[in-house]
Design an enzyme around this catalytic site. Structure first.
Site, short mmCIF file in Angstrom:
data_model
loop_
_atom_site.label_atom_id
_atom_site.label_comp_id
_atom_site.label_asym_id
_atom_site.label_seq_id
_atom_site.Cartn_x
_atom_site.Cartn_y
_atom_site.Cartn_z
N CYS A 110 45.72 -21.89 27.09
CA CYS A 110 47.14 -22.20 26.92
C CYS A 110 47.48 -22.33 25.44
O CYS A 110 47.59 -21.33 24.74
CB CYS A 110 47.51 -23.44 27.72
N HIS A 214 45.65 -22.26 32.98
CA HIS A 214 44.73 -23.39 32.87
C HIS A 214 43.59 -23.25 33.88
O HIS A 214 43.69 -23.74 35.01
CB HIS A 214 45.48 -24.71 33.12
N GLU A 216 40.75 -24.79 33.71
CA GLU A 216 39.92 -26.00 33.73
C GLU A 216 40.22 -26.90 34.93
O GLU A 216 39.36 -27.65 35.39
CB GLU A 216 40.09 -26.80 32.43
#
Length: 243
Positions: A110, A214, A216
């Site tokens: 990001c 994202h 993660e």
């Protein structure tokens, strides 16, 4: 076996009037549990060793996301929305080129993708209230669910990494996006509206990948996210073996 040690860039946040170096635990968990790395937090601008000895101390560099936006004066852009984090801007823009030139694996997520682009000579634009923003009325876990498709570049690093898939579905939680792509970067994925969603570095000696989404948040469960972190961990392990 000793795990590769990767540097994870922090943000500067102020709580009760006191500055703190902060990072979301989702990044640490993904790097430890999925990528198989040990994690060291680095805050900027910081002492010179953060930059000058990056490749000598670490086996990878990770630039995660945050609500703050890269300051437009750093890429010659018009005034744009905040908030700002000048310490993080300084750290990221000083670290990217030396890390890539030294063959250090780099993962930008990001804001981290945007920092890669600016550090290497590109620019950003403000998307405004667009389809790329999360619905803040939803619970946080739902904000990180897939929101739109991205098309992967033919013969690109990301398409190879994801087993030849032409399109994948990703989440979307960003206000800035790449405007002018940096000369050293290659577009790896594009949203239906033309927003560049992933990049890699041309001519790099190691893994260099930036994604606008994202991975993660659901790194252990989502196969796309898991493969990205696995690949970064493998590159970090290779760097550690050669160091």
């Amino acid at each position: 076996m000793t795990r590769p040690l990767v540097a994870l860039a922090c943000m500067t946040e102020t709580w009760d009037g006191v500055p703190h170096a902060a990072v979301r635990s989702a990044y640490i968990k993904a790097l430890e549990d999925v990528a198989g790395c040990a994690v060291a937090l680095i805050a900027g601008p910081g002492p010179a060793w953060h930059i000058d000895d990056l490749a000598g101390r670490f086996d990878g560099l990770v630039l995660g996301g945050h609500e703050s936006n890269v300051a437009p004066e750093l890429y010659g852009g018009p005034p744009g929305p905040g908030p700002r984090d000048t310490d993080r801007d300084t750290l990221a823009l000083r670290a990217v080129r030396p890390a890539i030139d030294a063959g250090l694996p780099v993962l930008g997520i990001c804001r981290g993708l945007q920092e890669l682009n600016v550090a290497l000579g590109g620019s950003l634009r403000d998307l405004g209230p667009s389809a790329h923003r999360e619905d803040l009325s939803l619970p946080r876990d739902e904000q990180y669910l897939p929101a739109h498709d991205v098309r992967l570049a033919e013969e690109g690093m990301l398409r190879r990494l994801l087993g030849g898939e032409e399109t994948v579905r990703v989440n979307s939680l960003h206000q800035q996006a790449i405007d002018r792509l940096a000369p050293r970067l290659r577009g790896e994925a594009t949203a239906p509206d033309g927003v560049i969603e992933a990049v890699s570095a041309t001519g790099a000696d190691s893994f260099v990948l930036g994604v606008q989404w994202h991975p993660e948040w659901y790194a252990a469960e989502d196969p796309i996210s898991r493969q990205i972190f696995h690949a970064f961990g493998t590159a970090a392990e290779k760097h550690a073996a050669a160091r």
